[in-house]
Design an enzyme around this catalytic site. Structure first.
Site, mmCIF file in Angstrom:
data_model
loop_
_atom_site.group_PDB
_atom_site.id
_atom_site.type_symbol
_atom_site.label_atom_id
_atom_site.label_comp_id
_atom_site.label_asym_id
_atom_site.label_seq_id
_atom_site.Cartn_x
_atom_site.Cartn_y
_atom_site.Cartn_z
ATOM 1 N N ASP A 18 81.401 4.111 -35.220
ATOM 2 C CA ASP A 18 80.868 3.434 -36.398
ATOM 3 C C ASP A 18 81.871 3.588 -37.543
ATOM 4 O O ASP A 18 82.220 4.698 -37.920
ATOM 5 C CB ASP A 18 79.545 4.110 -36.754
ATOM 6 C CG ASP A 18 78.704 3.249 -37.685
ATOM 7 O OD1 ASP A 18 77.483 3.451 -37.708
ATOM 8 O OD2 ASP A 18 79.277 2.411 -38.404
ATOM 9 N N MET A 19 82.310 2.483 -38.097
ATOM 10 C CA MET A 19 83.255 2.561 -39.207
ATOM 11 C C MET A 19 82.548 3.105 -40.452
ATOM 12 O O MET A 19 81.394 2.777 -40.701
ATOM 13 C CB MET A 19 83.841 1.189 -39.517
ATOM 14 C CG MET A 19 84.484 0.476 -38.330
ATOM 15 S SD MET A 19 85.695 1.491 -37.474
ATOM 16 C CE MET A 19 86.972 1.589 -38.716
ATOM 17 N N ARG A 60 78.607 7.394 -53.522
ATOM 18 C CA ARG A 60 77.267 7.835 -53.118
ATOM 19 C C ARG A 60 76.899 9.147 -53.793
ATOM 20 O O ARG A 60 75.731 9.425 -54.052
ATOM 21 C CB ARG A 60 77.193 7.997 -51.593
ATOM 22 C CG ARG A 60 77.283 6.656 -50.868
ATOM 23 C CD ARG A 60 77.140 6.797 -49.366
ATOM 24 N NE ARG A 60 77.721 5.627 -48.703
ATOM 25 C CZ ARG A 60 77.586 5.350 -47.423
ATOM 26 N NH1 ARG A 60 76.867 6.163 -46.635
ATOM 27 N NH2 ARG A 60 78.148 4.280 -46.909
ATOM 28 N N ASP A 120 81.174 -3.738 -37.459
ATOM 29 C CA ASP A 120 81.850 -2.444 -37.645
ATOM 30 C C ASP A 120 81.397 -1.349 -36.676
ATOM 31 O O ASP A 120 81.534 -0.161 -36.966
ATOM 32 C CB ASP A 120 81.634 -1.970 -39.085
ATOM 33 C CG ASP A 120 80.196 -1.569 -39.345
ATOM 34 O OD1 ASP A 120 79.320 -1.995 -38.581
ATOM 35 O OD2 ASP A 120 79.949 -0.822 -40.307
ATOM 36 N N GLU A 121 80.856 -1.740 -35.553
ATOM 37 C CA GLU A 121 80.374 -0.753 -34.586
ATOM 38 C C GLU A 121 80.734 -1.153 -33.178
ATOM 39 O O GLU A 121 80.623 -2.327 -32.837
ATOM 40 C CB GLU A 121 78.833 -0.747 -34.577
ATOM 41 C CG GLU A 121 78.132 -0.007 -35.640
ATOM 42 C CD GLU A 121 76.647 -0.231 -35.411
ATOM 43 O OE1 GLU A 121 75.969 0.703 -35.007
ATOM 44 O OE2 GLU A 121 76.207 -1.377 -35.612
#
Length: 784
Positions: A18-19, A60, A120-121
């Site tokens: 996963d990016m 985040r 992206d996975e």
DNA sequence: ACGGCTTAGACC
DNA sequence: TGGTCTAAG
């Protein structure tokens, strides 16, 4: 809906990669000064700072969340860097992210079967690689292990703080481990290697999970982000699932998960264990029930599909609330934008991957004021996909109008005279699916097919081509309240499946029959004709002139479409011929059937002529060679950033050989025919009645009801797809006929056409002029 | 009146 | 098979 599958025999090694906040990384790679800074990607910067679709880990920390607006993000994190998603044609354009995703996939696919799960996975099946490693250099024999690899996380291994890396090393190299764990250890090493390679070649970091199946790998990949990996030994599975909130599981994030919570009182996966398989099947059906029972135990047999490329392409946009589209004209505008994007992507897919999509689908959402629940009911519509931007636009608009009619019909909105239409469109999307790799023999030419030609893809030119369409649509656009006009347009615009032809039609003088319009209307379409504006009436006259020959048109359209679809530009023809002659030389006979329509076309020509005509193809070949300019080289169009199929695919060789073999099978099964057959599966009876009597007679004479294959099939004729659907028809409008022509030469085909009535003659002249040369090529090549 | 845009898969 | 619905990122 999840579906249960048996777990395969031996232990597998599956990874999910996963990016990390992928869109942000793509932006940061482009603008390196953003690295390490709180960053977010926004789209539609205009309103409240745009919507965040990706947030960097730095941001985040400040509490910036996806689904915040740009302005909100600025509030909680004033120094945040906002990167905008590129816009094209008035909408977000995600192509740079798709391409970046392809880069990653091309690297990850090196060590085993690879499935591109999203932009992206990916999932990887590393079983073979892990077993190979175990057989040769088992981890226990390794004396040096990469620092990064030692940062892996081993689920359930209670690292007591002090020496995490030593713990990892120990676990990886345990000689007393069982085979399952040893394989996973190999998986850890391989994935670590791959991730470093991704970083090196793309500058992107990613996280990964390694486990015995996809479900667990996926769970694990999200456990330590960013830029870390987590392995799930079987012994840890129970503990992992026991306390895992049910909604965290893939497939249980939606209604099914809610149902488990609300109806069964299950909040963690562990709590699922108390239900018997039978009970779960009782509640959720045999498939889902079994699936639930299995996943509660960490069992999931889902295979990693070998697929590096998407199965469909789509382009869509929403028009929420007040921005809803309220006129056909605005809908058409946006559909055109979406179609342009889609077409562009289809052509790159063709260029880069040698794939062709076969189905075009339109989705929309709409509302009517009278029904607050109405916005989900707009029917999607699909039809065969014809390449070329203009065609895609045209077909899409027709699909939309078919959908709109059905939609409004269900609300009994038949006549809308009020200024404000009672409806609005809140989202539109156009997609292309059923994408298949084209046979290798024709690959070399396919990249020169439609789309390179301005006549096809440039909008200006397009306006020139579809003269009547434009005229009518602007008329209806100016008078959006007069829906009958739109319907009229809808009814007739399908007659313009062949732009070049229509152009021909409309330049010349048509004869208009007063009753044509009535004749064409099905009983459902009793719109008050008195509401037609003058403009509309003018259009109507213009349109009916076209209609009068529509029978002949639909008759020939099939042929035209087949030709046009793949030959509508000279370059395409030239390269096709070049490719085809090469192919012919190689194989002597084209056997591929059921792949591209043109090959089927070939097949029947070939069959029909192989015995009676022994014409040498030399001339053709010579000419074809002359046509295909040697100065043009066939180099790959790929950039360094976007890997070509060749670079990417193991998968594709499998696919292609598979396709080829199945096709040659079909080729053998294909019955030999004397006739040159065109199967027009369905023809509108009213259209049939419009045919000149002599043609009608010919058609009747050649009808062979007893020879009809397999009852009524859905037609391949484009027109079929825009006719009223069953639900709005009182009686079937369509019936199936098979028309056989047995011309001895291509000229005979053309000559036969010219013998018809003036209207048909006009039609066929156009057809003839445009295509005689092409027919001749085909004719000759087919014998090559 | 808002989260926008994509893709995939299952069911009937 | 086409169309609908669900789900996910």
């Amino acid at each position: 809906m999840p579906v249960a599958r048996a777990e395969s025999s031996g232990p597998r090694v599956i990874a999910h990669v996963d990016m990390d906040c992928f869109y942000v990384q793509v932006g940061q790679r482009k603008q390196p000064h953003l690295r390490g800074q709180p960053t977010a990607v926004v789209q539609y910067n205009s309103w409240k700072g745009g919507a965040l679709i990706a947030v960097s880990y730095e941001a985040r920390k400040y509490g910036v969340k996806r689904s915040m607006r740009g302005d909100e993000a600025k509030k909680v994190c004033p120094q945040i860097q906002l990167v905008r998603v590129p816009m094209a044609r008035g909408k977000a354009d995600l192509s740079i992210y798709r391409n970046a995703g392809s880069e990653v996939v091309s690297i990850l696919a090196r060590k085993g079967r690879c499935e591109r799960a999203s932009i992206d996975e990916v999932y990887l099946d590393l079983t073979d690689a892990a077993e190979a490693m175990l057989a040769e250099t088992s981890p226990e024999s390794l004396d040096t292990i990469d620092e990064e690899t030692l940062k892996s996380h081993i689920l359930g291994l209670n690292g007591d703080g002090s020496d995490l890396k030593q713990n990892v090393r120990k676990w990886l190299c345990r000689s007393n481990a069982d085979r399952c764990d040893k394989l996973l250890a190999c998986g850890v090493l391989i994935v670590s290697e791959l991730r470093m390679q991704v970083l090196k070649e793309t500058e992107f970091t990613c996280s990964a999970g390694i486990a015995h199946n996809k479900m667990l790998a996926k769970l694990a990949s999200g456990m330590n982000k960013p830029a870390q990996q987590t392995v799930v030994p079987i012994t840890s599975v129970k503990g992992l699932l026991e306390s895992l909130p049910i909604k965290k599981m893939k497939q249980l994030g939606g209604k099914l998960g809610s149902s488990l919570q609300n109806d069964l009182g299950v909040n963690t996966v562990g709590e699922l264990l108390q239900f018997s398989e039978e009970k779960l099947q009782e509640c959720y059906g045999i498939n889902t029930g079994t699936w639930l029972w299995n996943i509660a135990r960490g069992i999931s047999g889902d295979e990693v599909e070998g697929r590096l490329l998407p199965k469909s392409h789509g382009s869509g946009k929403t028009f929420p609330g007040p921005r809803a589209l309220r006129s056909i004209a605005s809908v058409e505008h946006w559909l055109n934008q979406l179609c342009e994007e889609l077409s562009e992507r289809l052509h790159s897919d063709l260029d880069q991957n040698k794939r062709i999509a076969h189905t075009l689908t339109l989705h929309a959402r709409a509302f009517v004021f009278s029904d607050s629940e109405s916005d989900r009911k707009f029917p999607s519509k699909s039809c065969p996909l014809r390449y070329g931007t203009a065609k895609i636009k045209e077909d899409t608009l027709n699909l939309f109008q078919a959908g709109l009619r059905e939609y409004l019909g269900s609300y009994r909105i038949k006549s809308l005279r009020s200024r404000h239409n009672g409806w609005g469109i809140t989202s539109l999307s156009v997609s292309a699916s059923k994408i298949v790799a084209i046979p290798s023999g024709t690959c070399s030419i396919m990249k020169y097919f439609p789309g390179k030609d301005q006549s096809c893809s440039s909008p200006e030119h397009l306006n020139d081509i579809i003269v009547p369409e434009t005229a009518v649509s602007s008329a209806s656009g100016l008078h959006p309240t007069e829906l009958p006009v739109d319907y009229q347009k809808e009814e007739t615009s399908i007659r313009h499946a062949v732009p070049s032809l229509d152009q021909q039609e409309n330049k010349s003088e048509g004869y208009a029959r007063e009753d044509t319009y009535q004749t064409m209307q099905s009983p459902e379409h009793e719109y008050p004709s008195c509401s037609l504006s003058k403009t509309a009436n003018d259009s109507l006259v213009q349109e009916t002139s076209t209609l009068s020959s529509s029978g002949a048109e639909s008759f020939f359209k099939l042929i035209q479409n087949e030709l046009d679809r793949e030959f509508h530009e000279d370059a395409g023809l030239q390269y096709f011929i070049h490719g085809a002659t090469q192919e012919a030389q190689k194989r002597k006979k084209v056997k591929d059937k059921g792949s591209t329509s043109i090959l089927r076309f070939f097949q029947s020509c070939n069959n029909s002529s192989s015995s009676s005509h022994k014409q040498e193809p030399d001339e053709t070949i010579a000419e074809a060679k002359a046509l295909s300019s040697p100065s043009l080289n066939f180099k790959s169009v790929s950039s360094s950033r976007v890997p070509t199929e060749a670079e990417l695919q193991k998968e594709n060789t499998v696919t292609q050989t598979g396709t080829c073999s199945s096709m040659s099978n079909l080729g053998q099964v294909e019955p030999r025919r004397e006739a040159w057959d065109y199967s027009i599966d369905e023809i509108d009876t009213t259209v049939f009645n419009e045919l000149p009597p002599e043609i009608q007679e010919e058609v009747r004479a050649s009808l062979r009801p007893q020879k009809r294959p397999n009852i009524i099939k859905r037609g391949s004729s484009i027109t079929h797809y825009f006719l009223p659907s069953k639900s709005t028809c009182n009686e079937p409008l369509l019936f199936e006929i098979v028309i056989s022509l047995k011309p001895s030469t291509p000229n005979a085909v053309a000559a036969r056409c010219s013998r018809s009535t003036p209207t048909v003659n006009k039609f066929t002249q156009g057809w003839q002029e445009q295509n005689l040369a092409q027919i001749t090529w085909l004719w000759n090549i087919a014998r090559g």
